[in-house]
Motif scaffolding. Structure first.
Motif, PDB file in Angstrom:
ATOM      1  N   ALA A 172      14.820   0.168  20.819  1.00 36.85           N
ATOM      2  CA  ALA A 172      14.631   1.498  21.405  1.00 36.85           C
ATOM      3  C   ALA A 172      13.174   1.710  21.799  1.00 36.85           C
ATOM      4  CB  ALA A 172      15.086   2.572  20.423  1.00 36.85           C
ATOM      5  N   ILE A 177      12.999   4.035  25.159  1.00 36.95           N
ATOM      6  CA  ILE A 177      13.980   5.075  24.830  1.00 36.95           C
ATOM      7  C   ILE A 177      13.444   5.887  23.656  1.00 36.95           C
ATOM      8  CG2 ILE A 177      16.314   5.526  24.001  1.00 36.95           C
ATOM      9  CD1 ILE A 177      17.189   2.947  25.391  1.00 36.95           C
ATOM     10  N   LEU A 179      13.714   8.173  20.621  1.00 35.27           N
ATOM     11  CA  LEU A 179      14.763   8.451  19.636  1.00 35.27           C
ATOM     12  C   LEU A 179      14.304   9.576  18.717  1.00 35.27           C
ATOM     13  CD1 LEU A 179      17.469   7.682  18.284  1.00 35.27           C
ATOM     14  CD2 LEU A 179      16.184   6.037  16.897  1.00 35.27           C
ATOM     15  N   ASP A 204      25.828   3.704  21.462  1.00 36.49           N
ATOM     16  CA  ASP A 204      25.942   4.665  20.360  1.00 36.49           C
ATOM     17  C   ASP A 204      25.763   3.988  19.002  1.00 36.49           C
ATOM     18  OD1 ASP A 204      26.357   6.757  22.096  1.00 36.49           O
ATOM     19  OD2 ASP A 204      28.537   6.611  22.015  1.00 36.49           O
ATOM     20  N   ALA A 207      22.171   3.304  18.476  1.00 36.22           N
ATOM     21  CA  ALA A 207      21.427   4.535  18.217  1.00 36.22           C
ATOM     22  C   ALA A 207      21.625   5.009  16.781  1.00 36.22           C
ATOM     23  CB  ALA A 207      21.863   5.618  19.200  1.00 36.22           C
ATOM     24  N   VAL A 304      25.688  12.562  19.115  1.00 38.82           N
ATOM     25  CA  VAL A 304      24.793  11.663  19.855  1.00 38.82           C
ATOM     26  C   VAL A 304      24.591  12.251  21.246  1.00 38.82           C
ATOM     27  CG1 VAL A 304      24.414   9.322  20.703  1.00 38.82           C
ATOM     28  CG2 VAL A 304      25.688   9.691  18.571  1.00 38.82           C
ATOM     29  N   ASN A 305      23.364  12.601  21.558  1.00 38.41           N
ATOM     30  CA  ASN A 305      23.025  13.140  22.878  1.00 38.41           C
ATOM     31  C   ASN A 305      22.173  12.144  23.656  1.00 38.41           C
ATOM     32  OD1 ASN A 305      24.065  15.959  23.026  1.00 38.41           O
ATOM     33  ND2 ASN A 305      22.787  16.238  21.208  1.00 38.41           N
ATOM     34  N   GLY A 306      22.479  11.977  24.932  1.00 39.81           N
ATOM     35  CA  GLY A 306      21.636  11.177  25.815  1.00 39.81           C
ATOM     36  C   GLY A 306      22.113   9.769  26.085  1.00 39.81           C
ATOM     37  N   SER A 307      23.021   9.247  25.277  1.00 41.67           N
ATOM     38  CA  SER A 307      23.420   7.845  25.463  1.00 41.67           C
ATOM     39  C   SER A 307      24.224   7.642  26.740  1.00 41.67           C
ATOM     40  CB  SER A 307      24.226   7.360  24.257  1.00 41.67           C
ATOM     41  OG  SER A 307      25.416   8.119  24.095  1.00 41.67           O
ATOM     42  N   ARG A 322      16.296   9.699  26.697  1.00 35.93           N
ATOM     43  CA  ARG A 322      15.983  10.256  25.380  1.00 35.93           C
ATOM     44  C   ARG A 322      17.269  10.355  24.574  1.00 35.93           C
ATOM     45  NH1 ARG A 322      16.317  15.698  23.789  1.00 35.93           N
ATOM     46  NH2 ARG A 322      15.000  16.281  22.000  1.00 35.93           N
ATOM     47  N   LEU A 323      17.220   9.867  23.359  1.00 30.04           N
ATOM     48  CA  LEU A 323      18.355   9.959  22.450  1.00 30.04           C
ATOM     49  C   LEU A 323      18.057  11.003  21.382  1.00 30.04           C
ATOM     50  CD1 LEU A 323      19.248   6.189  21.904  1.00 30.04           C
ATOM     51  CD2 LEU A 323      20.683   7.890  23.031  1.00 30.04           C
TER      52      LEU A 323
END
Length: 358
Positions: A172, A177, A179, A204, A207, A304-307, A322-323
């Motif tokens: 990441a 990315i 996190l 996911d 992450a 999980v947001n952003g994936s 952005r995760l």
């Protein structure tokens, strides 16, 4: 008059404009015939002009002042094909170049050049993303191979999980990315039990491995057992393969998962079972909630947001992004039966939906 001129051989039909205009030198009105032609031979063009003058005297009973032969697509028209006389008069008075006739070969060359330049421009616009995508997949291979070997060779599951988490965090960070993790409680307050997370992308699992303390027991579909690359990796990390069709096999899976959770392990489910490119949540399967309700285990909703924006379904070209992992408050079923599991599923889905930024 316009139709008659259009019938002359060498003049393009429907591409003739006759209009009156002021002569800036004499201050009088003059009549102009503006006609499109593909002819480039000066002799033939002179013949066309004479023919138009003669035709005008026949139709109008008087000579016209000027014939303007122009290349194809010069005479302006409305969207319905009508001649725009005022607009043609305006462009004529601005100084229309009536001598230039573009050859078909030159026209084709210019069209081809324009298409090539447009394609090149599109390639240049997408070049940064293409380079980034190649870099990410190269990074994945460079980190993935040592991880795969390390997980197979390391003796303890905690050591394997620590290596996996280190690789996920490194991937990441090196891929740009960002996190972030938001928890309802303090870090370290996590209670063993069941985690239910939404599923939006192939990344996911990566992450959640990077964001959540482990070891975790990912509950994955039984089809992955046939994958020669993933099967040994998942087995050595302690993942559980579960069936999704045979009721007896599902019941056996639930009992096995309850025993692992009772032994202090944290089970991580993706209740949707799959993911699609469209934003939002799919229907939740009951496995996670039956396991939590029947085993009287706490269930933690994780969002999980952003994936999906980074790597959507059916796409293999990742983007920077952005995760955000949102860890909710643990939930408990109101009863250790099917009704309790259904009620638990509803509350979990509501919490994930609230935290979902899609």
């Amino acid at each position: 008059m316009e139709r008659a001129v259009g019938e002359i051989t060498g003049i393009r039909k429907g591409c003739v404009a006759v209009f009156g205009g002021g002569d800036p030198r004499s201050g009088t009105e003059r009549i102009v015939v503006m006609a499109e032609t593909k002819e480039r031979d000066p002799v033939r063009r002179a013949d066309l002009e004479r023919s138009i003058h003669a035709l005008a005297e026949t139709h109008l009973g008087a000579p016209i002042d000027q014939v303007a032969l122009c290349p194809p697509h010069t005479v302006l028209k409305t969207s319905s094909g009508k001649i725009r006389r005022a607009a043609n008069r305006e462009q004529f008075e601005r100084g229309l170049d009536t001598s230039r006739v573009r050859s078909p070969r030159l026209t084709l060359s210019l069209i081809t050049l324009h298409a090539l330049l447009r394609t090149l421009g599109e390639r240049l616009r997408t070049l940064p993303r293409t380079l980034y995508s190649g870099y990410v997949w190269l990074l994945f291979l460079l980190l993935g191979l040592p991880l795969w070997l390390g997980v197979l060779l390391l003796p303890g599951r905690r050591m394997r999980w620590r290596l996996a988490r280190m690789a996920a965090r490194g991937f990441a960070g090196l891929s740009g990315i960002a996190l972030h993790v938001e928890r309802a409680g303090k870090p370290g307050d996590e209670t063993p039990g069941v985690i239910a997370a939404n599923h939006a992308s192939y990344i996911d699992g990566l992450a959640l491995t990077a964001a959540l303390p482990g070891p975790l027991c990912f509950v994955v579909k039984d089809e992955l057992r046939t994958n020669p690359v993933l099967r040994p990796l998942l087995q050595r990390l302690g993942c559980e393969f579960v069936s999704r069709g045979d009721k007896r096999a599902v019941a056996a899976d639930v009992e096995r998962l309850k025993r692992r959770a009772a032994a202090g392990e944290t089970l991580l489910f993706f209740p949707e079972g799959t993911f699609v490119a469209q934003p939002g949540l799919l229907p939740f399967r009951m496995g996670a909630f039956v396991t939590a309700a029947m085993g009287q285990l706490p269930l933690t909703p994780v969002t999980v947001n952003g994936s999906r924006a980074i790597l959507p379904a059916e796409h293999w070209s990742p983007r920077r992004g952005r995760l955000l992992i949102v860890v909710g408050e643990p939930l408990r079923a109101t009863s250790a039966d099917w009704q309790g599991a259904v009620e638990l599923r509803g509350r979990c889905r509501e919490m994930i939906q609230t935290a979902l930024e899609e």
